[in-house]
Structure formats: structure tokens, C-alpha cells
Design a protein around this motif. Structure first.
Motif, PDB file in Angstrom:
ATOM      1  N   LEU A 210       0.859  -1.132   0.039  1.00 52.13           N
ATOM      2  CA  LEU A 210       0.042   0.096  -0.028  1.00 52.13           C
ATOM      3  C   LEU A 210       0.916   1.104   0.252  1.00 52.13           C
ATOM      4  O   LEU A 210       0.379   2.218  -0.021  1.00 52.13           O
ATOM      5  CB  LEU A 210      -0.961   0.149   1.217  1.00 52.13           C
ATOM      6  CG  LEU A 210      -2.108  -0.978   1.132  1.00 52.13           C
ATOM      7  CD1 LEU A 210      -3.043  -0.834   2.495  1.00 52.13           C
ATOM      8  CD2 LEU A 210      -2.792  -1.189  -0.095  1.00 52.13           C
ATOM      9  N   HIS A 211       2.089   1.046   0.126  1.00 51.32           N
ATOM     10  CA  HIS A 211       3.138   2.235   0.254  1.00 51.32           C
ATOM     11  C   HIS A 211       4.054   1.914  -0.907  1.00 51.32           C
ATOM     12  O   HIS A 211       3.884   1.830  -1.898  1.00 51.32           O
ATOM     13  CB  HIS A 211       3.483   2.211   1.972  1.00 51.32           C
ATOM     14  CG  HIS A 211       4.400   3.420   2.215  1.00 51.32           C
ATOM     15  ND1 HIS A 211       4.468   4.549   1.460  1.00 51.32           N
ATOM     16  CD2 HIS A 211       5.093   3.930   3.154  1.00 51.32           C
ATOM     17  CE1 HIS A 211       5.021   5.639   1.762  1.00 51.32           C
ATOM     18  NE2 HIS A 211       5.735   4.854   3.024  1.00 51.32           N
TER      19      HIS A 211
ATOM     20  N   ILE B 148      -6.132  -1.634  -7.545  1.00 53.18           N
ATOM     21  CA  ILE B 148      -5.085  -1.368  -8.670  1.00 53.18           C
ATOM     22  C   ILE B 148      -3.762  -0.544  -8.161  1.00 53.18           C
ATOM     23  O   ILE B 148      -3.886   0.366  -7.671  1.00 53.18           O
ATOM     24  CB  ILE B 148      -5.931  -0.519 -10.030  1.00 53.18           C
ATOM     25  CG1 ILE B 148      -6.789  -1.549 -10.172  1.00 53.18           C
ATOM     26  CG2 ILE B 148      -4.972  -0.286 -10.902  1.00 53.18           C
ATOM     27  CD1 ILE B 148      -8.196  -0.976 -10.579  1.00 53.18           C
TER      28      ILE B 148
ATOM     29  N   GLY C  10      -0.493   1.378  -7.733  1.00 48.76           N
ATOM     30  CA  GLY C  10      -0.189   2.463  -8.376  1.00 48.76           C
ATOM     31  C   GLY C  10      -1.233   3.491  -8.720  1.00 48.76           C
ATOM     32  O   GLY C  10      -0.903   4.577  -9.195  1.00 48.76           O
ATOM     33  N   MET C  11      -2.535   3.385  -8.141  1.00 46.66           N
ATOM     34  CA  MET C  11      -3.530   4.199  -8.393  1.00 46.66           C
ATOM     35  C   MET C  11      -3.879   4.458  -6.915  1.00 46.66           C
ATOM     36  O   MET C  11      -3.922   3.858  -5.934  1.00 46.66           O
ATOM     37  CB  MET C  11      -4.619   3.431  -8.901  1.00 46.66           C
ATOM     38  CG  MET C  11      -4.404   3.283 -10.337  1.00 46.66           C
ATOM     39  SD  MET C  11      -5.028   5.110 -11.010  1.00 46.66           S
ATOM     40  CE  MET C  11      -4.038   4.844 -12.640  1.00 46.66           C
TER      41      MET C  11
ATOM     42  N   ARG D 165      -3.618   8.800  -0.537  1.00 43.95           N
ATOM     43  CA  ARG D 165      -4.229   9.484   0.657  1.00 43.95           C
ATOM     44  C   ARG D 165      -4.347  11.032   0.723  1.00 43.95           C
ATOM     45  O   ARG D 165      -5.303  11.758   1.017  1.00 43.95           O
ATOM     46  CB  ARG D 165      -3.669   8.927   1.914  1.00 43.95           C
ATOM     47  CG  ARG D 165      -4.070   9.397   3.452  1.00 43.95           C
ATOM     48  CD  ARG D 165      -5.486   9.133   3.572  1.00 43.95           C
ATOM     49  NE  ARG D 165      -5.778   7.546   4.218  1.00 43.95           N
ATOM     50  CZ  ARG D 165      -5.052   6.960   5.246  1.00 43.95           C
ATOM     51  NH1 ARG D 165      -4.759   7.793   5.967  1.00 43.95           N
ATOM     52  NH2 ARG D 165      -5.461   5.764   5.170  1.00 43.95           N
TER      53      ARG D 165
HETATM   54  N1  ACO Z   1      -7.631   0.555  -6.731  1.00 39.94           N
HETATM   55  C1  ACO Z   1      -9.175   0.340  -6.649  1.00 39.94           C
HETATM   56  N2  ACO Z   1      -9.656   1.064  -5.591  1.00 39.94           N
HETATM   57  C2  ACO Z   1      -9.120   1.869  -4.778  1.00 39.94           C
HETATM   58  C3  ACO Z   1      -7.921   2.364  -5.149  1.00 39.94           C
HETATM   59  C4  ACO Z   1      -7.252   1.474  -5.892  1.00 39.94           C
HETATM   60  N3  ACO Z   1      -5.730   1.873  -6.248  1.00 39.94           N
HETATM   61  N4  ACO Z   1      -7.479   3.151  -3.965  1.00 39.94           N
HETATM   62  C5  ACO Z   1      -8.682   3.710  -3.465  1.00 39.94           C
HETATM   63  N5  ACO Z   1      -9.571   2.913  -3.850  1.00 39.94           N
HETATM   64  C6  ACO Z   1     -10.801   2.819  -3.103  1.00 39.94           C
HETATM   65  C7  ACO Z   1     -10.984   1.780  -2.061  1.00 39.94           C
HETATM   66  O1  ACO Z   1     -11.460   0.784  -2.427  1.00 39.94           O
HETATM   67  C8  ACO Z   1     -12.182   2.607  -1.355  1.00 39.94           C
HETATM   68  O2  ACO Z   1     -13.364   2.203  -2.002  1.00 39.94           O
HETATM   69  P1  ACO Z   1     -14.714   2.210  -0.886  1.00 39.94           P
HETATM   70  O3  ACO Z   1     -14.905   3.510  -0.497  1.00 39.94           O
HETATM   71  O4  ACO Z   1     -15.822   1.709  -2.060  1.00 39.94           O
HETATM   72  O5  ACO Z   1     -14.618   1.054   0.006  1.00 39.94           O
HETATM   73  C9  ACO Z   1     -11.842   4.006  -1.409  1.00 39.94           C
HETATM   74  O6  ACO Z   1     -11.173   4.164  -2.929  1.00 39.94           O
HETATM   75  C10 ACO Z   1     -10.868   4.606  -0.439  1.00 39.94           C
HETATM   76  O7  ACO Z   1      -9.836   4.023  -0.550  1.00 39.94           O
HETATM   77  P2  ACO Z   1      -8.839   3.592   0.761  1.00 39.94           P
HETATM   78  O8  ACO Z   1      -7.739   2.576   0.769  1.00 39.94           O
HETATM   79  O9  ACO Z   1      -9.935   3.835   2.100  1.00 39.94           O
HETATM   80  O10 ACO Z   1      -8.353   5.108   0.810  1.00 39.94           O
HETATM   81  P3  ACO Z   1      -6.936   5.604   1.307  1.00 39.94           P
HETATM   82  O11 ACO Z   1      -6.885   7.056   1.458  1.00 39.94           O
HETATM   83  O12 ACO Z   1      -6.656   4.870   2.666  1.00 39.94           O
HETATM   84  O13 ACO Z   1      -5.853   5.107   0.079  1.00 39.94           O
HETATM   85  C11 ACO Z   1      -3.931   4.189  -0.580  1.00 39.94           C
HETATM   86  C12 ACO Z   1      -4.511   5.382  -0.099  1.00 39.94           C
HETATM   87  C13 ACO Z   1      -3.591   2.922   0.336  1.00 39.94           C
HETATM   88  C14 ACO Z   1      -2.822   4.358  -1.282  1.00 39.94           C
HETATM   89  C15 ACO Z   1      -4.902   3.426  -1.739  1.00 39.94           C
HETATM   90  O14 ACO Z   1      -5.398   4.394  -2.696  1.00 39.94           O
HETATM   91  C16 ACO Z   1      -4.264   2.327  -2.329  1.00 39.94           C
HETATM   92  O15 ACO Z   1      -4.376   1.124  -1.779  1.00 39.94           O
HETATM   93  N6  ACO Z   1      -3.730   2.245  -3.491  1.00 39.94           N
HETATM   94  C17 ACO Z   1      -2.887   0.943  -4.028  1.00 39.94           C
HETATM   95  C18 ACO Z   1      -1.509   1.059  -3.617  1.00 39.94           C
HETATM   96  C19 ACO Z   1      -0.663   1.916  -3.992  1.00 39.94           C
HETATM   97  O16 ACO Z   1      -0.362   2.391  -5.208  1.00 39.94           O
HETATM   98  N7  ACO Z   1      -0.005   2.432  -3.017  1.00 39.94           N
HETATM   99  C20 ACO Z   1       0.996   3.588  -3.169  1.00 39.94           C
HETATM  100  C21 ACO Z   1       1.006   4.922  -2.658  1.00 39.94           C
HETATM  101  S1  ACO Z   1       1.943   6.062  -3.194  1.00 39.94           S
HETATM  102  C22 ACO Z   1       3.184   5.692  -1.808  1.00 39.94           C
HETATM  103  O17 ACO Z   1       2.752   5.384  -0.836  1.00 39.94           O
HETATM  104  C23 ACO Z   1       4.705   5.905  -2.230  1.00 39.94           C
END
Ligand code: ACO
Length: 367
Positions: free
Chosen positions: A219-220, A254, A256-257, A260
Motif C-alpha cells: 500500500l506504500h 489497482i 499505483g492508483m 491518501r
Molecule cells: N484501486 C481500487 N480502488 C481503490 C484504490 C485503488 N488503487 N485506491 C482506493 N480505492 C478505493 C477503495 O477501495 C475505497 O473504496 P470504498 O470506499 O468503496 O471502500 C476508496 O477508494 C478509499 O480507499 P482507501 O484505501 O480507504 O483510501 P486511502 O486514503 O486509505 O488510500 C491508498 C490510499 C492506500 C494509497 C490506496 O489508494 C491504495 O491502496 N492504492 C493502491 C496501492 C498504492 O498504489 N500505494 C502507493 C501509494 S504512493 C506511496 O505510498 C509511495
């Protein structure tokens, strides 16, 4: 007593002050020490390191002394190499860093005038990371580690010792830019973990390892490897729409999408996408880039239908850049750590100057 604030993910909760970087998530802007990333990427890498750590651009003497310090401390001693050889072969490079960094003596007699012992210790460990990764990569391939050339700049040395080939000036530039973009990002999960560790008065090595450990998850920071592997599994642009629809139907993230903080495209992805496009101009790499573009387009269309603000983050196109630089996917996150470690050091120094134990409370819900 007022009711305590309850926030299991700390979203939107301010837990401290910082002067190191500013993430403006609504507008999609990022700056280090007041300088926007669009300007930072035009500067030499070591100048940005100094700026992030100490808050002002270095003088020519300071820049030279930092360069010499990093070159002098970049090679691995015989003892360090022997420790590296003893690390189990199957361990992920992120775990290798977590094993190796605390085993390195961070004190040196050849320091930089005018900086603190902790800054020096942090910089010494940061100087070793490229060599640890390069040596590990060579050992993994059954080859002997390549000796560091102390006359070469930081990333030229890394690419040379990691891949075994002399990089082109454009490859060095691409790595400089990518690593500047990844150097610092305020109170992200790993930096916050490093600050929590610092708050117990643990030494800087422990804080860096806590941060690196936290960076490793998908997730990070670990999303970089996961995003590229996802694009490889999808295989072709024409398969992207079904892949995205299936993921969303199954509630699979997904990689990379999403972010926060950013409610628009991550400003680092804005810079990385054209870089990836330029590097991935033919054959298998072009197919990989086109597949990423198709996944991004499919995500935008699906998220738009759901009214969600989810856009590409820094990890989405970075993998395509790293891939073209000859870095295998399982090394992506550790190369990310190689840059972010300078941000971690800056946060350790900033936090330690005004330290207070970080200790939240839990809502007890019974047995
Ligand atoms: N794909 C599909 N759905 C997503 C995604 C994604 N990448 N990101 C968020 N959502 C959806 C969630 O399923 C959720 O849906 P819901 O409300 O219907 O349950 C809603 O959007 C909110 O998502 P959360 O995970 O609660 O939001 P948060 O702010 O915690 O998300 C995060 C941030 C953890 C980065 C998230 O977008 C994610 O998991 N992304 C994929 C992993 C990723 O690319 N991480 C790298 C981030 S950059 C970095 O750390 C260097």
C-alpha cells in the motif's frame, strides 16, 4: 475530560509540524524546503540532498564535501561484504537492507565540517545503500560484486555497479530525476514510523530501519513492484479495461492508483509519465508503457462513474522507468528506499531537535 479523537488511520489528523516538505494534495503540488519539484529536478542530486537535510542550498565547498563524503563511504568493507554474503538468498532486497544497515558502524573519522554526528551517521548509511543493493544483485546472479569507482557521481556508480554496464548520460539523468522526486514526502507512513522510532530516543540507524521496513508494504513503497508486475500480468493494452473492471468488481486494489493526500494526479506521476514514454519507445517496453496507459484510462473511466477521486500515484509509471534502467522489479522498492532515506534522515534531525514521545491511546473495546 473531552472525548478523545478516534481515528484508526489518522487520515486528516495533523500529528506534528515540519519544514521539510509540503504536500498540497488538492492542487497537486509538492515542494521540498519551499522549492517546487519542477525546479528541484533541474538541480544536481547532491544539492537536493543537502537542501532537504539542512534547509538551504549548499555552498560549493559544502556540495564538494558532501560528494567526497558519499564517495569515500560508499564502498563496502571486507567485513560488510562477508555479512552480505551470509544473508539468505531468498530474502527480498528490502529485508536485506533491514538486516544489513544496523550491522554497519555509522561512525567515521572523515566527517563533514559543521554537521551533527547524527547527520553524518545517516549520510554514511545512505552512502552504503547503493553498494549493498548492487553487490547483492551481482551475488544473486552468481557474480562477484563490482568495485565502486570513487570518482564517479552517486547514481552513475550505482548503475555501473548494479547492472555491470556503463550507463549513458541520459540514463543517469533519468535516475537522478526519479530519485529526487522520491526523496521526501512529508508524513507518509514510513517517515512517520521513523519519527515514532526517533521519539523513543532510539539511534538514527533504528529510525531508518523502522522507516524502511514500513516502506516495504504494497500500500506504500511496495506498490512500485506490484504495479509493474500487474501491468506485466495484464500483458496488452486491449486487456486493460476487463482487468480493471474485474478488479473493481472483486474489490481488488489497482496498484499505483490512489493516494491518501492527492485528490488529483500525483505531481510526481505527471513528470514520470513522459519520462517513461521516452524510455519505452519500442518493442516489449512500448507494449508495457501502452498497457499502463490503458490501465490508467480504464481506471479513470471507472472511478469517474463512481464519483471517486483516484488517480495515478508516483509508483504507477516509475516502474517503467526503472525497468528501462535495467533494475528488476524486486529491486524497485529498495531503490526507492535509496532515495527516501535522505528524507528519513532529515525527519530524524528535525524531530530530534524538539523531541517528544509519540504515544497514542487505544479505544478499549473489551475482551
Ligand atoms: N484501486 C481500487 N480502488 C481503490 C484504490 C485503488 N488503487 N485506491 C482506493 N480505492 C478505493 C477503495 O477501495 C475505497 O473504496 P470504498 O470506499 O468503496 O471502500 C476508496 O477508494 C478509499 O480507499 P482507501 O484505501 O480507504 O483510501 P486511502 O486514503 O486509505 O488510500 C491508498 C490510499 C492506500 C494509497 C490506496 O489508494 C491504495 O491502496 N492504492 C493502491 C496501492 C498504492 O498504489 N500505494 C502507493 C501509494 S504512493 C506511496 O505510498 C509511495
Amino acid at each position: 475530560m473531552p472525548n478523545p479523537v478516534y481515528s484508526p488511520d489518522l487520515a486528516g489528523i495533523q500529528v506534528g509540524e515540519t519544514r521539510i516538505s509540503n504536500v498540497e494534495g488538492i492542487d497537486g503540488r509538492l515542494s521540498y524546503r519551499g522549492v517546487s519539484i519542477d525546479e528541484l529536478i533541474k538541480k544536481p542530486f547532491v544539492r537536493v540532498v543537502w537542501l532537504v537535510l539542512f534547509g538551504a542550498e549548499p555552498t560549493v565547498e559544502q556540495e564538494t564535501s558532501l560528494q567526497s563524503f558519499m564517495a569515500l563511504h560508499s564502498s563496502l568493507s571486507a567485513e560488510e561484504l562477508s555479512l552480505l554474503r551470509s544473508v539468505p538468498e531468498r530474502l527480498h532486497p528490502m529485508l536485506v537492507l533491514q538486516c544489513m544497515l544496523p550491522m554497519i558502524d555509522p561512525d567515521t573519522e572523515h566527517g563533514i565540517d559543521g554537521i551533527t554526528d547524527d547527520a553524518q551517521r545517516g549520510l554514511l548509511l545512505a552512502s552504503k545503500i547503493p553498494s549493498l543493493l548492487a553487490a547483492r544483485h551481482q551475488l544473486e546472479k552468481g557474480k562477484e560484486p563490482i568495485k565502486v569507482n570513487a570518482h564517479l557521481p552517486f547514481h552513475e556508480n550505482f548503475l555501473m555497479t548494479f547492472t555491470g554496464r556503463a550507463p549513458t548520460s541520459s540514463q543517469i539523468r533519468m535516475l537522478d530525476v526519479t530519485q529526487i522526486l522520491q526523496m521526501e514526502h512529508s508524513f507518509n507512513a514510513s517517515t512517520f514510523a521513523g519519527r515514532v522510532c526517533a521519539s523513543t530516543l532510539a539511534p538514527i540507524q533504528s529510525s531508518l530501519v523502522a522507516a524502511i521496513a514500513t516502506l516495504s508494504g504494497e500500500l506504500h513503497g511496495g506498490a512500485d513492484q506490484a504495479a509493474l508486475e500487474m501491468a506485466e500480468r495484464v500483458g496488452t493494452p486491449s486487456a486493460a479495461a476487463k482487468f480493471v473492471a474485474d478488479c473493481l468488481a472483486d474489490k481488488v486494489k489497482i496498484m499505483g492508483m490512489g493516494h491518501r493526500e492527492y485528490k488529483v494526479v500525483d505531481p510526481r506521476a505527471v513528470i514520470l509519465k513522459p519520462m517513461a514514454e521516452a524510455l519505452c519507445s519500442s518493442g516489449e517496453s512500448k507494449n508495457l508503457f501502452d498497457t499502463l496507459v490503458a490501465i490508467e484510462a480504464a481506471c479513470q473511466s471507472e472511478f469517474d462513474k463512481k464519483g471517486k477521486q483516484i488517480w495515478a500515484n508516483v509508483e504507477f509509471y516509475k516502474g517503467a522507468v526503472f525497468h528501462q534502467l535495467g533494475i528488476p522489479a524486486h529491486y524497485f522498492t529498495s531503490v526507492f528506499a535509496m532515495a527516501r532515506v535522505f528524507g528519513y534522515i532529515a525527519h530524524y534531525l528535525e524531530f530530534s531537535a524538539n523531541s517528544k514521545l509519540i504515544r497514542p491511546s487505544a479505544r478499549y473495546v473489551g475482551v
